[in-house]
Structure formats: structure tokens, C-alpha cells
Design a protein around this motif. Structure first.
Motif, PDB file in Angstrom:
ATOM      1  N   ARG A   1      45.917  12.432  -7.634  1.00 21.09           N
ATOM      2  CA  ARG A   1      47.081  12.807  -8.442  1.00 21.09           C
ATOM      3  C   ARG A   1      46.743  12.816  -9.929  1.00 21.09           C
ATOM      4  O   ARG A   1      47.230  13.671 -10.673  1.00 21.09           O
ATOM      5  CB  ARG A   1      48.237  11.858  -8.158  1.00 21.09           C
ATOM      6  CG  ARG A   1      48.841  12.121  -6.792  1.00 21.09           C
ATOM      7  CD  ARG A   1      50.253  11.702  -6.629  1.00 21.09           C
ATOM      8  NE  ARG A   1      51.160  12.006  -7.707  1.00 21.09           N
ATOM      9  CZ  ARG A   1      52.309  11.373  -7.886  1.00 21.09           C
ATOM     10  NH1 ARG A   1      52.650  10.378  -7.072  1.00 21.09           N
ATOM     11  NH2 ARG A   1      53.119  11.708  -8.866  1.00 21.09           N
ATOM     12  N   LEU A   2      45.906  11.895 -10.349  1.00 26.56           N
ATOM     13  CA  LEU A   2      45.492  11.889 -11.761  1.00 26.56           C
ATOM     14  C   LEU A   2      44.731  13.156 -12.113  1.00 26.56           C
ATOM     15  O   LEU A   2      44.898  13.702 -13.208  1.00 26.56           O
ATOM     16  CB  LEU A   2      44.629  10.651 -12.056  1.00 26.56           C
ATOM     17  CG  LEU A   2      45.347   9.310 -12.089  1.00 26.56           C
ATOM     18  CD1 LEU A   2      44.342   8.182 -12.281  1.00 26.56           C
ATOM     19  CD2 LEU A   2      46.392   9.276 -13.209  1.00 26.56           C
ATOM     20  N   ARG A   3      43.926  13.620 -11.197  1.00 26.99           N
ATOM     21  CA  ARG A   3      43.182  14.863 -11.428  1.00 26.99           C
ATOM     22  C   ARG A   3      44.161  16.022 -11.636  1.00 26.99           C
ATOM     23  O   ARG A   3      44.014  16.823 -12.564  1.00 26.99           O
ATOM     24  CB  ARG A   3      42.278  15.138 -10.218  1.00 26.99           C
ATOM     25  CG  ARG A   3      41.562  16.474 -10.244  1.00 26.99           C
ATOM     26  CD  ARG A   3      40.341  16.424 -11.109  1.00 26.99           C
ATOM     27  NE  ARG A   3      39.798  17.750 -11.335  1.00 26.99           N
ATOM     28  CZ  ARG A   3      38.498  18.016 -11.392  1.00 26.99           C
ATOM     29  NH1 ARG A   3      37.623  17.058 -11.240  1.00 26.99           N
ATOM     30  NH2 ARG A   3      38.088  19.226 -11.630  1.00 26.99           N
TER      31      ARG A   3
ATOM     32  N   CYS B   1      54.370  -4.537 -15.575  1.00 28.94           N
ATOM     33  CA  CYS B   1      54.126  -3.592 -16.672  1.00 28.94           C
ATOM     34  C   CYS B   1      53.426  -2.309 -16.239  1.00 28.94           C
ATOM     35  O   CYS B   1      53.354  -1.349 -17.025  1.00 28.94           O
ATOM     36  CB  CYS B   1      53.341  -4.265 -17.802  1.00 28.94           C
ATOM     37  SG  CYS B   1      51.716  -4.878 -17.333  1.00 28.94           S
ATOM     38  N   ILE B   2      52.925  -2.252 -15.016  1.00 25.67           N
ATOM     39  CA  ILE B   2      52.265  -1.023 -14.556  1.00 25.67           C
ATOM     40  C   ILE B   2      53.286   0.112 -14.498  1.00 25.67           C
ATOM     41  O   ILE B   2      54.445  -0.092 -14.150  1.00 25.67           O
ATOM     42  CB  ILE B   2      51.589  -1.273 -13.190  1.00 25.67           C
ATOM     43  CG1 ILE B   2      50.494  -0.246 -12.920  1.00 25.67           C
ATOM     44  CG2 ILE B   2      52.598  -1.318 -12.060  1.00 25.67           C
ATOM     45  CD1 ILE B   2      49.569  -0.650 -11.784  1.00 25.67           C
ATOM     46  N   MET B   3      52.873   1.321 -14.885  1.00 26.32           N
ATOM     47  CA  MET B   3      53.814   2.433 -15.045  1.00 26.32           C
ATOM     48  C   MET B   3      53.879   3.293 -13.786  1.00 26.32           C
ATOM     49  O   MET B   3      52.857   3.509 -13.130  1.00 26.32           O
ATOM     50  CB  MET B   3      53.374   3.297 -16.240  1.00 26.32           C
ATOM     51  CG  MET B   3      54.464   4.174 -16.811  1.00 26.32           C
ATOM     52  SD  MET B   3      53.945   5.007 -18.338  1.00 26.32           S
ATOM     53  CE  MET B   3      52.958   6.362 -17.693  1.00 26.32           C
ATOM     54  N   PRO B   4      55.055   3.805 -13.445  1.00 27.66           N
ATOM     55  CA  PRO B   4      55.143   4.728 -12.307  1.00 27.66           C
ATOM     56  C   PRO B   4      54.278   5.967 -12.539  1.00 27.66           C
ATOM     57  O   PRO B   4      54.316   6.571 -13.618  1.00 27.66           O
ATOM     58  CB  PRO B   4      56.633   5.098 -12.266  1.00 27.66           C
ATOM     59  CG  PRO B   4      57.331   3.985 -12.964  1.00 27.66           C
ATOM     60  CD  PRO B   4      56.384   3.524 -14.032  1.00 27.66           C
ATOM     61  N   LEU B   5      53.534   6.333 -11.546  1.00 25.83           N
ATOM     62  CA  LEU B   5      52.660   7.501 -11.644  1.00 25.83           C
ATOM     63  C   LEU B   5      53.454   8.758 -11.964  1.00 25.83           C
ATOM     64  O   LEU B   5      52.980   9.660 -12.668  1.00 25.83           O
ATOM     65  CB  LEU B   5      51.894   7.649 -10.332  1.00 25.83           C
ATOM     66  CG  LEU B   5      50.748   8.657 -10.246  1.00 25.83           C
ATOM     67  CD1 LEU B   5      49.735   8.459 -11.362  1.00 25.83           C
ATOM     68  CD2 LEU B   5      50.064   8.533  -8.889  1.00 25.83           C
ATOM     69  N   ASP B   6      54.701   8.821 -11.484  1.00 28.19           N
ATOM     70  CA  ASP B   6      55.540   9.999 -11.713  1.00 28.19           C
ATOM     71  C   ASP B   6      55.879  10.215 -13.190  1.00 28.19           C
ATOM     72  O   ASP B   6      56.264  11.318 -13.572  1.00 28.19           O
ATOM     73  CB  ASP B   6      56.846   9.883 -10.920  1.00 28.19           C
ATOM     74  CG  ASP B   6      56.630  10.065  -9.426  1.00 28.19           C
ATOM     75  OD1 ASP B   6      55.583  10.618  -9.041  1.00 28.19           O
ATOM     76  OD2 ASP B   6      57.516   9.652  -8.645  1.00 28.19           O
TER      77      ASP B   6
ATOM     78  N   PRO C   1      45.056   2.313 -11.126  1.00 20.96           N
ATOM     79  CA  PRO C   1      45.718   1.057 -10.763  1.00 20.96           C
ATOM     80  C   PRO C   1      45.016  -0.109 -11.447  1.00 20.96           C
ATOM     81  O   PRO C   1      43.849  -0.023 -11.807  1.00 20.96           O
ATOM     82  CB  PRO C   1      45.544   0.997  -9.242  1.00 20.96           C
ATOM     83  CG  PRO C   1      44.275   1.749  -8.999  1.00 20.96           C
ATOM     84  CD  PRO C   1      44.243   2.849 -10.020  1.00 20.96           C
ATOM     85  N   CYS C   2      45.732  -1.226 -11.594  1.00 19.02           N
ATOM     86  CA  CYS C   2      45.124  -2.395 -12.219  1.00 19.02           C
ATOM     87  C   CYS C   2      43.931  -2.876 -11.403  1.00 19.02           C
ATOM     88  O   CYS C   2      42.847  -3.098 -11.932  1.00 19.02           O
ATOM     89  CB  CYS C   2      46.167  -3.506 -12.365  1.00 19.02           C
ATOM     90  SG  CYS C   2      45.518  -5.010 -13.123  1.00 19.02           S
ATOM     91  N   VAL C   3      44.147  -2.994 -10.103  1.00 20.74           N
ATOM     92  CA  VAL C   3      43.118  -3.532  -9.221  1.00 20.74           C
ATOM     93  C   VAL C   3      42.973  -2.607  -8.012  1.00 20.74           C
ATOM     94  O   VAL C   3      43.914  -1.908  -7.632  1.00 20.74           O
ATOM     95  CB  VAL C   3      43.500  -4.970  -8.773  1.00 20.74           C
ATOM     96  CG1 VAL C   3      44.766  -4.966  -7.919  1.00 20.74           C
ATOM     97  CG2 VAL C   3      42.359  -5.668  -8.059  1.00 20.74           C
ATOM     98  N   ILE C   4      41.788  -2.577  -7.425  1.00 15.77           N
ATOM     99  CA  ILE C   4      41.583  -1.812  -6.192  1.00 15.77           C
ATOM    100  C   ILE C   4      42.330  -2.521  -5.071  1.00 15.77           C
ATOM    101  O   ILE C   4      41.974  -3.637  -4.687  1.00 15.77           O
ATOM    102  CB  ILE C   4      40.083  -1.711  -5.853  1.00 15.77           C
ATOM    103  CG1 ILE C   4      39.348  -0.924  -6.942  1.00 15.77           C
ATOM    104  CG2 ILE C   4      39.890  -1.048  -4.487  1.00 15.77           C
ATOM    105  CD1 ILE C   4      37.831  -0.930  -6.783  1.00 15.77           C
TER     106      ILE C   4
ATOM    107  N   GLU D   1      47.890   1.845 -16.900  1.00 18.87           N
ATOM    108  CA  GLU D   1      47.773   1.460 -15.510  1.00 18.87           C
ATOM    109  C   GLU D   1      48.970   2.053 -14.784  1.00 18.87           C
ATOM    110  O   GLU D   1      50.119   1.899 -15.227  1.00 18.87           O
ATOM    111  CB  GLU D   1      47.708  -0.057 -15.371  1.00 18.87           C
ATOM    112  CG  GLU D   1      46.340  -0.557 -15.817  1.00 18.87           C
ATOM    113  CD  GLU D   1      46.092  -2.017 -15.552  1.00 18.87           C
ATOM    114  OE1 GLU D   1      44.899  -2.387 -15.460  1.00 18.87           O
ATOM    115  OE2 GLU D   1      47.070  -2.791 -15.441  1.00 18.87           O
ATOM    116  N   VAL D   2      48.703   2.761 -13.692  1.00 22.64           N
ATOM    117  CA  VAL D   2      49.754   3.505 -12.975  1.00 22.64           C
ATOM    118  C   VAL D   2      49.683   3.203 -11.488  1.00 22.64           C
ATOM    119  O   VAL D   2      48.631   2.838 -10.951  1.00 22.64           O
ATOM    120  CB  VAL D   2      49.626   5.021 -13.218  1.00 22.64           C
ATOM    121  CG1 VAL D   2      49.928   5.382 -14.665  1.00 22.64           C
ATOM    122  CG2 VAL D   2      48.232   5.525 -12.831  1.00 22.64           C
ATOM    123  N   HIS D   3      50.822   3.398 -10.835  1.00 26.25           N
ATOM    124  CA  HIS D   3      50.907   3.102  -9.405  1.00 26.25           C
ATOM    125  C   HIS D   3      52.054   3.937  -8.828  1.00 26.25           C
ATOM    126  O   HIS D   3      53.081   4.108  -9.483  1.00 26.25           O
ATOM    127  CB  HIS D   3      51.194   1.604  -9.206  1.00 26.25           C
ATOM    128  CG  HIS D   3      50.919   1.099  -7.823  1.00 26.25           C
ATOM    129  ND1 HIS D   3      51.791   1.299  -6.772  1.00 26.25           N
ATOM    130  CD2 HIS D   3      49.871   0.387  -7.321  1.00 26.25           C
ATOM    131  CE1 HIS D   3      51.286   0.730  -5.685  1.00 26.25           C
ATOM    132  NE2 HIS D   3      50.131   0.178  -5.977  1.00 26.25           N
TER     133      HIS D   3
END
Length: 278
Positions: free
Chosen positions: A45-47, A256-261, A30-33, A242-244
Motif C-alpha cells: 500500500r505504501l508503494r 500514536c501510530i497513524m491510520p494508513l488511510d 509499522p513500528c514493529v514487524i 509509523e502507519v498501520h
């Protein structure tokens, strides 16, 4: 061109090998915590995505976004709470972690927790900040300023090396083209690689429209996969996303953050292009 190979991480986690001739790797998060829960959810999920795509992954999130467009915009939980969350992400997922800093005095305490330090694009020429990061001995990822030519990043590399650190990454994230618009010159990748530093392509920030909403930045996230594919074909050593899980609800860079899916399919395609090119 000498291949200065190094690792991000250590023996306790899944260290990522970085180099001009190393496999494709990814920095994502994510961009920010926003919260401990969201960070852990995204990191886990990234793992899984990294394992499915067969690509080494580094987790990224910022504890403070000091360059938000508006004073009222969410900046993050702050250094101490943010580092506690990043440490937990590292311990529970065994992913190496990178975060950005804005002040020289943040370098040493941050380096005790994370595996690499990142310098934001707007601060890429700040000598004291570059040297403070370099002197920690940790790898340093410097985002190329939107206002700089790729050739000028040679001076950035020189400053870090003068501070006895050769673990350098350079990230391309677009160049200003008039107001509220970034464009990408893919020849910048090869130019910056000629300095002996691996180059990462920031696919999501490259779709940003700075200040496009007046009090916040807009973006065209749908273009991120296209730009990522293009960058890998042009020789990028790594990719940055950057994903969310719910981009529209993201507290920073929602445009501009990209869907995690989307990420797994994008990475599988990019890996295939990388292997073909290399």
C-alpha cells in the motif's frame, strides 16, 4: 552549506535521492514487524500511495524494540526472522528498506539486508553503535534524543564522519516537556540542517506521550498531520510516519501510530507545501 547528496537503495529497487536540496521523501511503515503478512500488506500500500502522491518512499519496520516500557510488551520477531521478512518486502515491493538496531554487533549483518540503518533516539549518543553503523558504509539515520538540544546533534554527526561515513540523516522527534509529554521546536530543523545533514521530521512519535499509560506510551495521532505540515513549512527534507491499517490493534505505539488511510492525503498536502517553500 554543502549539499551532501546520496541515495538509499541501489539499481535493483527504486532508490531514493537524499540531500538538502533534493525532493521531499518519506520513511513509513509499522513500528514493529508483527507478521510477514502485515508487513507486505503495508509495504504494498505504501508503494501505491507513493506513486499516487508523487513522493519517494522508504519502508521502515523494526525487528526488535529493545526499549519498550514494559517487559511484557511485544518486541518483535528477532533479528534473523525479521531480516528475512524485510528482505522479502524489499524484493516484492522494490521499496528501499530501513530498520533500527540497538547493538554494535547487529550493524554488519543488518546492513547486508537493508538499505539504511537507523539509531533509536535513546541510543543516539552511543559511540560504539554510531561507529558500527557508519563503518558498514550504509546511510545512517539518527533520531535526536528527546533529552538533547538540536545543537548537541553536531557531536553525533562528527562521530559518524570520523568513522568515514557522510551519508547521514538526522530525525527530529520532539523534546521532553515534563513527564509524559513531548513538544516540538521547529527551529531545530534548521539548526540540524546547518550541520550539512538532511533532516527528517518524525510526525507520529512527536505525538507520543511517553509512559502515559503507566505500562505503555499513549499518544495523540490526530496531531500528526498538523505537525507534518508545520515541519515541511519549517524546512524539513523528509517525513517519518509509523502507519498501520488498524492502529488500535498495533502491537507497538498504538496510541500514536497513524491510520494508513490518512497517509495519501497528508503526503499530497505536504508535497504542495514543500514545493511552495522551496
Amino acid at each position: 552549506m554543502k549539499d551532501h547528496k546520496f541515495t538509499i537503495g541501489d539499481e535493483t529497487i527504486q532508490a531514493v535521492t537524499i540531500g538538502l536540496k533534493s525532493p521531499l521523501f518519506v520513511i513509513a511503515g509499522p513500528c514493529v514487524i508483527e507478521s510477514r503478512r502485515i508487513c507486505l500488506e503495508i509495504a504494498q500500500r505504501l508503494r501505491s500511495i507513493a506513486e499516487a502522491a508523487g513522493i519517494e518512499m522508504i519502508f521502515k519496520a523494526s525487528f526488535d524494540k529493545a526499549n519498550r516500557t514494559s517487559l511484557s510488551s511485544y518486541r518483535g520477531p528477532g533479528q534473523q526472522q525479521g531480516l528475512d521478512i524485510l528482505a522479502e518486502v524489499r524484493d516484492k515491493t522494490h521499496l528501499p528498506v530501513i530498520t533500527d538496531i540497538h547493538l554494535p554487533e547487529q550493524a554488519e549483518p543488518t546492513a547486508k539486508v537493508v538499505d539504511a540503518l537507523q539509531i533509536p533516539a535513546f541510543l543516539c549518543r552511543q559511540t560504539d553503535l554510531l561507529c558500527a553503523c557508519a563503518e558498514t558504509g550504509k546511510p545512517v539515520n539518527v533520531k535526536k534524543g528527546q533529552f538533547l538540544s538540536p545543537e548537541e546533534m553536531a557531536n553525533v554527526v562528527e562521530k559518524i564522519r570520523a568513522c568515514q561515513n557522510n551519508k547521514i540523516l538526522l530525525t527530529e522527534r520532539g523534546t521532553f516537556f515534563g513527564y509524559n509529554r513531548l513538544v516540538n521546536d521547529m527551529t531545530a530543523i534548521e539548526t540540524m540542517k546547518s550541520f550539512g545533514a538532511p533532516v527528517v521530521f518524525d510526525a507520529t512519535h512527536s505525538t507520543q506521550q511517553p509512559g502515559g499509560l503507566g505500562n505503555a506510551s499513549a499518544g495523540r495521532r490526530q496531531m500528526a498531520p498538523l505537525l507534518a505540515r508545520s515541519a515541511v513549512a519549517a524546512g524539513a527534507n523528509g517525513l517519518f510516519f509509523e502507519v498501520h491499517p488498524e492502529p488500535e490493534k498495533a502491537k507497538s505505539d498504538a496510541g500514536c501510530i497513524m491510520p494508513l488511510d490518512w497517509l495519501e492525503d497528508v503526503l499530497k498536502t505536504c508535497k504542495a507545501i514543500f514545493e511552495l517553500v522551496n
